[in-house]
Write a protein that holds these residues in place. Structure first.
Motif, PDB file in Angstrom:
ATOM      1  N   PRO A  27      55.893  80.220 -30.614  1.00 26.05           N
ATOM      2  CA  PRO A  27      54.551  79.652 -30.770  1.00 26.05           C
ATOM      3  C   PRO A  27      54.600  78.127 -30.788  1.00 26.05           C
ATOM      4  O   PRO A  27      55.560  77.534 -31.284  1.00 26.05           O
ATOM      5  CB  PRO A  27      54.072  80.198 -32.117  1.00 26.05           C
ATOM      6  CG  PRO A  27      54.925  81.386 -32.373  1.00 26.05           C
ATOM      7  CD  PRO A  27      56.236  81.121 -31.706  1.00 26.05           C
ATOM      8  N   ALA A  28      53.586  77.491 -30.250  1.00 26.11           N
ATOM      9  CA  ALA A  28      53.543  76.033 -30.153  1.00 26.11           C
ATOM     10  C   ALA A  28      53.614  75.352 -31.519  1.00 26.11           C
ATOM     11  O   ALA A  28      54.149  74.255 -31.640  1.00 26.11           O
ATOM     12  CB  ALA A  28      52.280  75.606 -29.417  1.00 26.11           C
ATOM     13  N   ASP A  29      53.087  76.004 -32.573  1.00 26.13           N
ATOM     14  CA  ASP A  29      53.090  75.377 -33.895  1.00 26.13           C
ATOM     15  C   ASP A  29      54.347  75.684 -34.705  1.00 26.13           C
ATOM     16  O   ASP A  29      54.455  75.304 -35.855  1.00 26.13           O
ATOM     17  CB  ASP A  29      51.843  75.778 -34.674  1.00 26.13           C
ATOM     18  CG  ASP A  29      51.774  77.276 -34.949  1.00 26.13           C
ATOM     19  OD1 ASP A  29      52.529  78.042 -34.311  1.00 26.13           O
ATOM     20  OD2 ASP A  29      50.962  77.669 -35.793  1.00 26.13           O
ATOM     21  N   SER A  30      55.321  76.369 -34.125  1.00 26.72           N
ATOM     22  CA  SER A  30      56.540  76.722 -34.843  1.00 26.72           C
ATOM     23  C   SER A  30      57.482  75.528 -34.926  1.00 26.72           C
ATOM     24  O   SER A  30      57.706  74.836 -33.937  1.00 26.72           O
ATOM     25  CB  SER A  30      57.267  77.866 -34.129  1.00 26.72           C
ATOM     26  OG  SER A  30      58.502  78.128 -34.778  1.00 26.72           O
ATOM     27  N   PRO A  31      58.056  75.275 -36.115  1.00 20.57           N
ATOM     28  CA  PRO A  31      59.016  74.183 -36.225  1.00 20.57           C
ATOM     29  C   PRO A  31      60.373  74.550 -35.631  1.00 20.57           C
ATOM     30  O   PRO A  31      61.222  73.707 -35.463  1.00 20.57           O
ATOM     31  CB  PRO A  31      59.117  73.944 -37.729  1.00 20.57           C
ATOM     32  CG  PRO A  31      58.789  75.267 -38.328  1.00 20.57           C
ATOM     33  CD  PRO A  31      57.779  75.895 -37.390  1.00 20.57           C
ATOM     34  N   LEU A  32      60.586  75.832 -35.322  1.00 20.50           N
ATOM     35  CA  LEU A  32      61.859  76.307 -34.788  1.00 20.50           C
ATOM     36  C   LEU A  32      61.692  76.812 -33.367  1.00 20.50           C
ATOM     37  O   LEU A  32      60.636  77.285 -32.984  1.00 20.50           O
ATOM     38  CB  LEU A  32      62.394  77.471 -35.635  1.00 20.50           C
ATOM     39  CG  LEU A  32      62.814  77.158 -37.053  1.00 20.50           C
ATOM     40  CD1 LEU A  32      63.173  78.453 -37.769  1.00 20.50           C
ATOM     41  CD2 LEU A  32      63.994  76.221 -37.064  1.00 20.50           C
ATOM     42  N   THR A  33      62.761  76.754 -32.649  1.00 25.24           N
ATOM     43  CA  THR A  33      62.820  77.436 -31.360  1.00 25.24           C
ATOM     44  C   THR A  33      63.802  78.582 -31.527  1.00 25.24           C
ATOM     45  O   THR A  33      64.569  78.631 -32.498  1.00 25.24           O
ATOM     46  CB  THR A  33      63.323  76.502 -30.244  1.00 25.24           C
ATOM     47  OG1 THR A  33      64.686  76.139 -30.541  1.00 25.24           O
ATOM     48  CG2 THR A  33      62.454  75.266 -30.098  1.00 25.24           C
ATOM     49  N   LEU A  34      63.805  79.514 -30.626  1.00 27.36           N
ATOM     50  CA  LEU A  34      64.758  80.613 -30.682  1.00 27.36           C
ATOM     51  C   LEU A  34      66.181  80.071 -30.695  1.00 27.36           C
ATOM     52  O   LEU A  34      67.031  80.548 -31.442  1.00 27.36           O
ATOM     53  CB  LEU A  34      64.547  81.558 -29.497  1.00 27.36           C
ATOM     54  CG  LEU A  34      65.498  82.745 -29.433  1.00 27.36           C
ATOM     55  CD1 LEU A  34      65.375  83.618 -30.677  1.00 27.36           C
ATOM     56  CD2 LEU A  34      65.249  83.559 -28.184  1.00 27.36           C
TER      57      LEU A  34
END
Length: 76
Positions: free
Chosen positions: A7-14
């Motif tokens: 999600p665009a608002d997530s502070p993490l990436t996979l």
């Protein structure tokens, strides 16, 4: 298999989550079959309104009385 979209608002990436020992540890369960569950209590919901009734239910209330299944999921 395609990687899930972050999600665009997530502070993490996979990629950052998979690189983190903290998040990788969450992939391995610490409990095994037969281990006791962590004690907890939850608000009891009114069957008509599905809102908290003011009462609480504790896992310990069922110790030695009957099996308890804990089901985790999302209904959204």
């Amino acid at each position: 298999m395609d990687a899930p979209e972050t999600p665009a608002d997530s502070p993490l990436t996979l990629e950052t989550a998979m690189a983190s020992p903290l998040y990788r540890r969450l992939m391995d369960p610490e409990l095994r079959p037969g281990d006791p569950a962590v004690p907890f209590d939850l608000p009891l919901l009114d069957p008509e309104t599905h809102r908290p009734s003011g009462e609480r239910v504790r896992l310990a209330d069922f110790t030695g009385r009957r099996p308890v299944a804990l089901v985790f999921g999302s209904y959204t």
